[in-house]
Design a protein around this motif. Structure first.
Motif, short mmCIF file in Angstrom:
data_model
loop_
_atom_site.label_atom_id
_atom_site.label_comp_id
_atom_site.label_asym_id
_atom_site.label_seq_id
_atom_site.Cartn_x
_atom_site.Cartn_y
_atom_site.Cartn_z
N LEU B 499 25.40 42.19 43.13
CA LEU B 499 25.86 42.73 41.84
C LEU B 499 25.74 41.69 40.75
CD1 LEU B 499 29.32 44.01 43.10
CD2 LEU B 499 27.21 45.34 42.99
N SER B 500 25.63 42.18 39.51
CA SER B 500 25.64 41.25 38.37
C SER B 500 27.04 41.05 37.82
CB SER B 500 24.74 41.80 37.26
OG SER B 500 25.22 43.06 36.83
N VAL B 501 27.94 41.98 38.11
CA VAL B 501 29.31 41.85 37.60
C VAL B 501 30.09 40.86 38.45
CG1 VAL B 501 29.50 44.07 36.45
CG2 VAL B 501 29.90 43.94 38.91
N GLN B 502 31.21 40.40 37.92
CA GLN B 502 31.95 39.34 38.61
C GLN B 502 33.43 39.66 38.63
OE1 GLN B 502 31.67 37.08 40.53
NE2 GLN B 502 33.44 35.75 40.28
N THR B 503 33.99 39.79 39.82
CA THR B 503 35.41 40.12 39.94
C THR B 503 36.29 38.95 39.52
OG1 THR B 503 37.07 41.02 41.43
CG2 THR B 503 35.60 39.36 42.33
N GLN B 504 37.43 39.26 38.93
CA GLN B 504 38.44 38.23 38.64
C GLN B 504 39.74 38.59 39.33
OE1 GLN B 504 38.20 39.47 34.63
NE2 GLN B 504 36.06 39.65 35.19
N GLY B 505 39.64 39.47 40.33
CA GLY B 505 40.82 39.93 41.03
C GLY B 505 40.84 41.44 41.18
N GLN B 506 39.81 42.10 40.63
CA GLN B 506 39.80 43.57 40.61
C GLN B 506 39.45 44.19 41.96
OE1 GLN B 506 38.32 41.55 38.40
NE2 GLN B 506 38.28 42.40 36.36
N GLY B 507 38.97 43.40 42.91
CA GLY B 507 38.67 43.96 44.21
C GLY B 507 37.24 44.48 44.37
N HIS B 508 36.30 43.85 43.68
CA HIS B 508 34.91 44.32 43.76
C HIS B 508 34.34 44.29 45.17
CE1 HIS B 508 33.81 43.56 39.24
NE2 HIS B 508 34.81 44.39 39.40
N GLU B 509 34.76 43.31 45.95
CA GLU B 509 34.16 43.18 47.29
C GLU B 509 34.50 44.39 48.15
OE1 GLU B 509 34.96 39.14 48.86
OE2 GLU B 509 34.84 38.49 46.77
N THR B 510 35.56 45.07 47.78
CA THR B 510 35.95 46.29 48.50
C THR B 510 35.38 47.53 47.82
OG1 THR B 510 37.99 45.14 49.06
CG2 THR B 510 37.94 47.52 49.42
N THR B 511 35.64 47.66 46.52
CA THR B 511 35.22 48.87 45.80
C THR B 511 33.71 49.09 45.91
OG1 THR B 511 37.05 48.69 44.27
CG2 THR B 511 35.17 49.97 43.54
N PHE B 512 32.93 48.04 45.69
CA PHE B 512 31.48 48.23 45.70
C PHE B 512 30.96 48.49 47.11
CE2 PHE B 512 29.97 47.90 41.43
CZ PHE B 512 31.06 47.38 40.76
N ALA B 513 31.61 47.92 48.12
CA ALA B 513 31.23 48.24 49.50
C ALA B 513 31.52 49.72 49.76
CB ALA B 513 31.99 47.36 50.49
N GLN B 514 32.62 50.23 49.19
CA GLN B 514 32.98 51.64 49.40
C GLN B 514 32.01 52.57 48.67
OE1 GLN B 514 37.51 50.94 48.64
NE2 GLN B 514 37.37 52.75 49.95
N ILE B 515 31.59 52.16 47.48
CA ILE B 515 30.63 52.99 46.74
C ILE B 515 29.34 53.14 47.55
CG2 ILE B 515 29.14 53.07 44.70
CD1 ILE B 515 31.44 51.70 43.14
#
Lengths: 293, 788
Positions: B499-515
């Motif tokens: 991804l090009s976006v960068q989490t600061q605590g939002q949980g991207h490693e989970t949300t994007f895996a779920q998407i």
């Protein structure tokens, strides 16, 4: 991370050792107890000392709450948490638990000490107001021995105390009298913040009449202040809302608050009145509750 | 919510615990300050103690002579390299180190590089700067006075403190509506300067390799790719020789979008010394010098019929941008997305005029989860609507229900030109009323008022505009706001999504895996999310303005569909049927009418990389990439209800209850959404009740520590009561809308409306934040003053 300037550090092994070090190093040295005021000031570089003398190892000697028939003696290294949890203080001076519950947070209360609080002499400091309210006296030790100073004489202005260069506060004494109770109220902008204003009250009843009463205020002047005029008003009277209203009026006009980011002067005077009334009322209620129990 | 409820194992959307949390809860996160390199030096910055002064001289001799000090650099030295000034994200310039003047307290004046952090900090004390003190411009209201000192003397021909003018809507049409309206309400509404105050302050580790000419920069950035390009443009380093790594970030909230002078100083220091150099600012530096938020003085006007039909809204705004225009917003939007101040209502006309000025304060403006100034816009409209309700004697909920946009009006083009994609507002407000027990609360309030008790009920209804944005409209310094995404499925059916976006605590490693899991049926646990490293991820504009799910989330879904399309062709070969005869059942392709004949995505992945035959003309491998250009923003909405009690004797406000019903379209991980909402609501209570960056008349910042700048704790907030409705976005591939900032945007007006409602017996229609006990008490005495 904020970092302090360079300093030398030594742990004192006894009160005499600490005083000896102070004697030798003079005003380039400072005692550190809980450190929750001193260390932030050093990190902000508002305070710079060449030497810090750590007296935390003296907790074994100076960390105590001893109830005697005429007084309670509390060692200067007694931690906030120990004051909060003391059953002896709960019984004699519920004002302590009231105040301790609103002093900072558990992390600070685990380390901060009674002696450190009084020696910091911050005009907004809660325990200073408690000690003023309870007419405490302070035991100061130096190389020549000890001396006892009243709270009125202990604080000499903001951040200034009666403790000399080669001296340390070792104990605070609280006179015990029957038939009384006490309370503390604080208004803060947020949990753990310094007081906008706080008030302590201690009151003694004999046959339904006030035999003595004391009110101490914090954050409304150069030091926490006792108000003798209130004591004079209340002595010999039966407790009533009207009486406490008058006491509050005296509190509002005898304090010297300043407008700052914590609040406006007018608001602080109002709080001095409101909190004086509330704490007097609560102290009387507590005497009643104890009688019923 | 208990952990068990949240710990489901969905192959796709649904509640599940966050994949990244084990390392955070065990203290194994790797933040910028955790980066340790061999021979690393430490940088400390000398900052201006005053708000406005001419620099007469700087003597660095004593500092340079200190043991362990490797370099002392001033603005003059940077100027020789053409590096004393850098562009801001708003096409202004900002001093990296001051050369001529200092323009705000805390501005960067010089830096020291030393062997350790203590030595660097100690050496700062030995730098002797002589300042010629100038009169500061502190009060924004007098910044444009003819005799005001000119701050930006660095700009050719500048003779005043004017920054920019901006307007939107139709002035004439709005005037006409105001002329014929039964009721016009005007109120001056201030949104004070606040600060995002992330737990982790800003910092960087720069490592310039003199042999291969490559710069590796670990930095606290929400937008690593945009930063890389800007460093290339500013410093003249070739872009392929710059690698920006954004490791774990301890909170951003927009504070970590701009490029700060400290980052540039660290890069210069590493180039000069040939060693890795670390710079981490301390708490006070973060609060006094980095991107603030808000600071809008707004005059709001609303026109309505006697029956409460809102006709038009007009506003004039004075915006304090500080000493440099450091706002981070799309170029065509100097006031961010403030244009959505028309809110959630069906208006006939709207108009806004704005003047932005320079003052002797820190630069910034867009930060603190504001969705590019929608925080200010929503606060304005939700406050002025409540003022109208007050004047009409109407219940604020009734007034809103009467004016909310209707579902059949979507897509709706607002009077300021924003195209709301979808919305069904009334059910959301009704749901909030149901959870709150609104009618019962009003009855309780009536009883309490009779007894002299002060209870308030505050309502807000917001529409957000998030997911910037379409390339045709939106860019930051010329960089389009589209996002790349790459998905690679390994032979054993495990996957990596970049991804090009960068989490600061939002949980991207989970949300994007779920998407991705939802689209290709690989469990989230088997999908690794890679982000925050420009050498290992595709280009994109980063995470802010609630854009990750609307933009990169769409990219992730579409790239997964691209992989699925290829998997379908491979499956058709494996099953020896045409692609048209295959059904996708999450995780496998089945032959139509013969469910027994199927291949899983894992089987297909092995075939894609294996030795067996593939359909004619098909390349091996199972991967895809995409660059997603959103066709529109997404428009989440929500209804919030806050209940407060005020102690009449002390004026202390207690937030008793807070109901938040959010509609962010399709909900990917409800637990993460709730977490985002909880955080944003806490922010909102903080701003409404205690947070403010104030200044004294000399321009000294009064919020320079967390003892002075108060942020709320768990004790100031109630147990949040959350709910939801779902109105999918019609243009987002999975119907999702952004939600990260909804609660920060929507909650301050709810809290303020509740406090003002509680003070109704005093005849109070408006009070400005922060509603500290003292300010509430002054308001009760009729002495309310704006917080400027």
């Amino acid at each position: 991370m904020q970092v302090p300037g360079q300093f030398e550090y030594q742990r004192a092994t006894s009160v005499e050792h600490a005083i000896g070090l102070l004697d030798r190093l003079g005003d380039t040295a400072r005692l550190v107890a809980g450190g929750h005021s001193l260390l932030p000031m050093m990190k902000l570089r508002l305070a710079n000392f060449d030497y810090l003398i750590d007296i935390n190892d003296l907790h074994a000697d100076l960390g105590y709450i001893t109830a005697e028939p005429q007084q309670i003696r509390i060692g200067a290294m007694t931690r906030h948490r120990e004051l909060l949890e003391s059953t002896s203080l709960k019984e004699h001076f519920p004002i302590f638990a009231d105040a301790e519950r609103v002093i900072a947070d558990p992390t600070v209360r685990n380390r901060g000490t009674l002696g450190g609080s009084l020696c910091q002499a911050d005009p907004s400091e809660d325990l200073s107001a408690v000690c003023t309210t309870l007419d405490a006296s302070c035991v100061i030790q130096g190389s020549a021995g000890t001396r006892v100073v009243s709270m009125e004489d202990f604080h000499r202005g903001p951040y200034e105390t009666a403790v000399g260069e080669a001296e340390m506060l070792i104990e605070v004494r609280f006179p015990l009298r029957p038939g009384g109770s006490s309370a503390y109220e604080k208004v803060e902008r947020r949990a753990g913040d310094w007081a906008v204003v706080s008030a302590g009250a201690a009151l003694w009843l004999r046959n339904g009449v006030i035999s003595d009463a004391r009110v101490g205020l914090a954050a409304v002047g150069p030091n926490t202040a006792g108000i003798p005029e209130i004591s004079a008003l209340l002595r010999g009277q039966e407790p009533s809302e009207e009486l406490f209203e008058q006491a509050g009026d005296i509190a509002a006009r005898s304090c010297e608050p300043a407008t700052d980011t914590r609040g406006a002067e007018g608001y602080k005077r109002h709080l001095a009145k409101e909190l004086t009334r509330r704490t007097l009322r609560k102290a009387v209620d507590r005497i009643g509750e104890r009688a019923q129990a | 919510m208990t952990t068990i409820e949240n710990d489901q194992k969905p192959v796709g959307h649904g509640r599940m615990l966050r994949k990244e949390d084990p390392r955070f809860v065990r203290g194994r996160g790797r933040y910028c300050d955790d980066v340790q390199l061999n021979g690393m030096l430490h940088l400390a910055i000398l900052r201006s103690p005053v708000a406005h002064a001419r620099i007469v001289s700087i003597d660095t001799t004593a500092a340079e002579a200190m043991p362990k000090v490797k370099a002392v650099v001033t603005g003059a030295a940077l100027a020789e390299q053409g590096l004393a000034w850098m562009p801001t994200l708003s096409n202004d310039v900002q001093a990296v180190l001051a050369t001529d003047k200092v323009r705000f307290q805390g501005q960067e004046v010089a830096f020291v590089v030393a062997e350790d952090r203590y030595a660097a900090r100690d050496a700062l004390e030995l730098i002797d700067v002589e300042y010629d003190i100038l009169e500061p411009v502190v009060d924004v209201r007098t910044a444009l006075a003819p005799d005001a000192p000119v701050i930006r003397t660095d700009l050719e021909g500048k003779t005043n403190n004017h920054c920019f003018d901006w307007e939107t809507g139709d002035q004439k049409a709005t005037e006409d509506v105001f002329k014929r309206a039964d009721v016009v309400v005007t109120e001056d509404i201030v949104y004070p300067r606040v600060h995002p105050a992330p737990m982790e302050t800003c910092g960087a580790v720069a490592d310039y390799d003199r042999i291969d000419g490559k710069l590796t920069l670990w930095s606290t950035t929400q937008a690593p790719h945009a930063h890389r390009t800007l460093y290339a443009l500013v410093a003249g380093l070739p872009e392929h020789k710059i690698r920006v790594i954004s490791p774990d970030i301890g909170g951003g909230f927009g504070n970590k979008v701009p490029i700060y002078p400290g980052y540039v100083c660290a890069i210069v220091a590493s180039i000069v010394t040939g060693k890795p150099v670390k710079w981490m600012e301390d708490r006070s530096e973060n609060l006094i010098s980095t991107g603030f938020a808000r600071d809008y003085i707004m005059r709001g006007e609303i026109a309505a019929t006697r029956e409460g039909k809102i006709l038009a809204i007009r506003t004039n705004v004075l915006a304090d941008h500080g000493a440099f225009n450091g706002t981070a917003a799309p170029v065509k939007y100097p006031a961010g997305f403030f244009g959505v101040f028309t809110g959630s209502y069906d208006l006939e006309a709207a108009y806004c005029s704005m003047t932005a000025v320079y003052t002797n304060k820190a630069p910034g403006g867009v930060a603190y989860a504001c969705s590019f100034r929608i925080t200010e816009a929503v606060y304005l409209v939700e406050r002025i609507v409540d003022c109208l309700a007050y004047d009409l004697g109407m219940d604020p909920v009734e007034l809103r229900l009467k004016n909310l946009l209707k579902p059949e009006q979507f897509p709706y083009t607002s009077k300021t030109g924003w195209v709301y994609d979808s919305g069904d507002y009334e059910p959301t407000l009704r749901e909030a009323m149901r959870i709150a027990g609104y009618e019962e609360l009003r009855r309780e309030q009536a009883l309490k008022r009779e007894r002299g008790e002060l209870m308030g009920i505050g309502v807000s209804f917001f529409t957000e505009a998030v997911g910037a944005g379409p390339r045709k409209d939106m860019d930051i310094l010329g960089l389009g706001m589209a996002d790349g995404c790459e998905l690679r499925v390994h032979p054993t059916g495990k996957a990596v999504v970049r991804l090009s976006v960068q989490t600061q605590g939002q949980g991207h490693e989970t949300t994007f895996a779920q998407i991705v899991a939802e689209e290709i049926g690989i469990p989230p646990a088997d999908i690794d999310v890679v982000h925050g490293d420009t050498d290992n991820t595709p280009f994109g504009l980063g995470t802010y303005g609630s854009r990750s799910t609307p933009v990169s989330g769409a990219a992730a879904a579409l790239v997964a569909r691209k992989v699925r399309d290829k998997a379908r062709i491979i499956a058709s070969g494996m099953l020896e049927v045409s692609v048209a005869d295959l059904d996708w059942v999450k995780g496998a392709f089945q032959v139509k009418g013969d469910p027994g004949k199927s291949v899983t995505i894992q089987d297909i992945a092995m075939r894609a990389h294996g030795a067996g035959d593939l359909p004619e003309g098909l390349e091996g491998g199972l991967e895809a990439q995409i660059c997603y250009n959103p066709s529109n923003l997404t428009y989440p909405h929500g209804a919030y209800i806050c209940v407060v009690d005020i102690d009449p004797g002390t004026a202390v406000v207690k937030v008793r209850r807070f109901v938040a019903v959010d509609d962010c379209g399709t909900r990917i991980n409800p637990m993460i959404i709730e977490g985002q909402v909880h955080g944003g609501l806490t922010d909102g209570v903080g701003m409404a009740l205690m947070e403010m960056i104030g200044f004294d008349e000399d321009g000294n910042c009064l919020g320079g520590s967390l003892m002075d700048y108060l942020i709320p704790t768990a004790l100031e907030v109630p147990d949040w009561e959350t709910g939801f409705t779902v109105t999918p976005s019609p243009h987002h591939p999975i119907g999702a809308k952004g939600v990260g900032e909804s609660a920060t945007v929507g909650s301050p007006p709810a809290v303020v409306n509740a406090v003002v409602d509680a003070l109704k017996p005093f005849g109070i229609r408006h009070a400005d934040m922060p509603l500290t006990p003292s300010r509430v008490w002054e308001t009760m005495q009729g002495n309310h003053t704006p917080p400027i």
